[in-house]
Scaffold this motif. Structure first.
Motif, PDB file in Angstrom:
ATOM      1  N   VAL A 196      62.283 -50.231  31.791  1.00  0.00           N
ATOM      2  CA  VAL A 196      60.912 -50.070  31.283  1.00  0.00           C
ATOM      3  C   VAL A 196      60.315 -51.432  30.897  1.00  0.00           C
ATOM      4  N   PRO A 220      57.127 -45.339  25.318  1.00  0.00           N
ATOM      5  CA  PRO A 220      56.131 -44.932  24.313  1.00  0.00           C
ATOM      6  C   PRO A 220      56.425 -45.498  22.935  1.00  0.00           C
ATOM      7  N   CYS A 279      64.009 -39.016  29.879  1.00  0.00           N
ATOM      8  CA  CYS A 279      62.940 -39.999  29.654  1.00  0.00           C
ATOM      9  C   CYS A 279      62.174 -40.185  30.957  1.00  0.00           C
ATOM     10  N   MET A 294      61.904 -43.828  32.161  1.00  0.00           N
ATOM     11  CA  MET A 294      63.088 -44.358  32.831  1.00  0.00           C
ATOM     12  C   MET A 294      63.252 -43.739  34.224  1.00  0.00           C
ATOM     13  N   ASN A 304      62.900 -52.413  21.505  1.00  0.00           N
ATOM     14  CA  ASN A 304      61.906 -51.535  22.147  1.00  0.00           C
ATOM     15  C   ASN A 304      60.540 -51.736  21.485  1.00  0.00           C
ATOM     16  N   GLU A 353      69.079 -43.130  18.180  1.00  0.00           N
ATOM     17  CA  GLU A 353      67.650 -42.791  18.207  1.00  0.00           C
ATOM     18  C   GLU A 353      67.444 -41.301  17.908  1.00  0.00           C
ATOM     19  N   HIS A 378      64.558 -38.823  22.403  1.00  0.00           N
ATOM     20  CA  HIS A 378      65.724 -38.478  21.564  1.00  0.00           C
ATOM     21  C   HIS A 378      65.320 -37.599  20.374  1.00  0.00           C
ATOM     22  N   CYS A 401      61.694 -42.662  19.104  1.00  0.00           N
ATOM     23  CA  CYS A 401      61.759 -42.333  20.532  1.00  0.00           C
ATOM     24  C   CYS A 401      61.454 -40.846  20.726  1.00  0.00           C
TER      25      CYS A 401
END
Ligand code: 13P
Ligand code: SF4
Length: 305
Positions: free
Chosen positions: A61, A87, A260, A263, A114, A200, A175, A172
Motif C-alpha cells: 500500500v 485507510p 484488506c 492489499m 502506517n 491491530e 482488523h 485499522c
C-alpha cells in the motif's frame, strides 16, 4: 497467459531492467513467488535500504512505497496499484496533528509506520508492530503520544506500564472488524488450535490470544510451534501462506471478514504492467517532506527494533 507464464515474463523483465520487487506479507501467493523480499513493514523498510536496484516496485500500500522512496530518494519507486492506500494512514492530517500536539506538551510523538509521509514530518519516531515495544522501551521520554492506532497503542502500553501513553482515535478498519464473539466461536470450533492475532485487533480480541505479533512474527510462531492447528487473526492471506509453507498443519481464519481490499488491489497482471513500464504509480515527493519524514524513520532504524 497462464499464471506461470506471467510470472516468467515478470522475472525476465525484472532481471533485464534491474528491478527489485518487495511484497508485503498480505500480497497473494502468485505475487510472493516473483518477489525478491517478502515481509512485515519493518522488514520491508530494512530491505528497501539494502537493495542496489535502480527501481524498486512495492507490492503493498501507498505508505509503504512512500517509506521506500524516503529511504532511497535517488531510486525510482513504484507503487503496484495507484488505488492501494491504507485507510488508517489517512485518519489524521498533518494539520490535525499540529493542533493535537499542543494539548500534549512534553510527549514524544510516536507514529505507527502506517501514516502518510506528510504526517511523519510532525512525528519524533516511527514504529512498526514488530519493533514498537522494544523501541518505546529504549526511548528516554516517559510520556508518549501514540498515533493513529489505539488498538496497537494499548497493546504496547500494557507491555510498558512505567510509561504514560496518550492515544488519538484511530485504527485499522480491517482488523477492528474482528469481534470477541468470533474468537469464542473459533475456539469452540477448533478447541486444540492456538490463536495468533495481529495487535491491530481490538484489545478484547488480543487479550484472548495465545500470541500477538506482526505478520512475520505470526508466521514464524506458527512455523516453529509444535502445535498442529492455528486460528489466524489477521488478514486472511496469511492463512493461505501458512498453509503453503506448513502442509502438515491446519490453519483457520478467525474471521471471514478480515480481508484488506487495499492489499488485495494489486494483481499479478498489475505487477507485469509495472515491470513492463505500463502500470503502477511512480512515487514523487518534494525534498522537504522527504527530509522531514526521514528523521522519524531513521530514528526507528537507529533504535533498531
Ligand atoms: P505488519 O506487516 O508490520 O505486521 O503490518 C500489518 C499491516 O497491517 C500492514 O498494513
Ligand atoms: Fe491498512 Fe489495515 Fe489494510 Fe494494513 S490491513 S493496509 S493497516 S487497512
Amino acid at each position: 497467459m497462464t499464471t506461470m507464464e506471467m510470472q516468467q515474463e515478470i522475472l525476465r523483465i525484472k532481471r533485464k531492467k534491474n528491478i527489485c520487487i518487495l511484497a508485503h506479507a498480505y500480497q497473494s501467493q502468485d505475487i510472493w513467488e516473483v518477489a525478491d523480499y517478502i515481509g512485515d513493514s519493518f522488514g520491508l523498510c530494512k530491505n528497501a535500504q539494502r537493495s542496489d536496484a535502480e527501481t524498486v516496485l512495492m507490492c503493498g500500500v501507498r505508505f509503504m512505497a512512500e517509506t521506500v522512496k524516503i529511504l532511497s530518494p535517488d531510486k525510482r519507486v513504484l507503487l503496484s496499484h495507484p488505488d492501494a492506500g491504507c485507510p488508517m494512514a489517512e485518519q489524521i492530517s498533518r494539520e490535525d496533528l499540529i493542533e493535537i500536539k499542543k494539548q500534549y506538551p512534553g510527549h514524544a510523538v510516536v507514529a505507527y509506520i502506517n501514516t502518510t509521509a506528510e504526517l511523519k514530518t510532525e512525528c519524533d519516531v516511527c514504529v512498526t508492530s514488530s519493533s514498537a515495544p522494544s523501541i518505546i522501551r529504549k526511548m528516554p521520554e516517559e510520556k508518549i503520544l501514540f498515533i493513529p492506532d489505539c488498538n496497537l497503542g494499548s497493546w504496547i502500553a500494557k507491555q510498558i506500564p512505567d510509561k504514560e501513553f496518550a492515544f488519538i482515535h484511530g485504527g485499522c478498519p480491517t482488523h477492528a472488524r474482528i469481534t470477541k464473539e468470533e474468537v469464542e466461536a473459533a475456539r469452540r470450533a477448533h478447541p486444540n488450535a492456538k490463536l495468533l492475532v495481529h495487535p491491530e485487533c481490538r484489545p478484547e480480541v488480543t487479550a484472548l490470544a495465545d500470541f500477538a505479533g506482526s505478520t512475520t512474527e505470526i508466521m514464524t510462531y506458527a512455523q516453529k510451534s509444535e502445535a498442529d492447528e492455528f486460528i489466524i487473526g489477521t488478514e486472511n492471506s496469511i492463512v493461505q501462506h501458512l498453509q503453503f509453507s506448513c502442509l502438515d498443519k491446519r490453519f483457520y481464519p478467525l474471521s471471514k471478514t478480515c480481508i484488506c481490499q487495499n492489499m488485495k488491489a494489486t494483481t499479478l497482471a498489475d505487477v507485469l504492467h509495472c515491470v513492463d513500464g505500463t502500470g503502477g504509480e511512480v512515487i514523487e515527493m518534494d525534498a522537504a517532506t522527504m527530509d522531514a519524514a526521514r528523521r522519524s524513520i531513521d530514528a526507528m532504524l537507529a533504535y533498531g527494533g
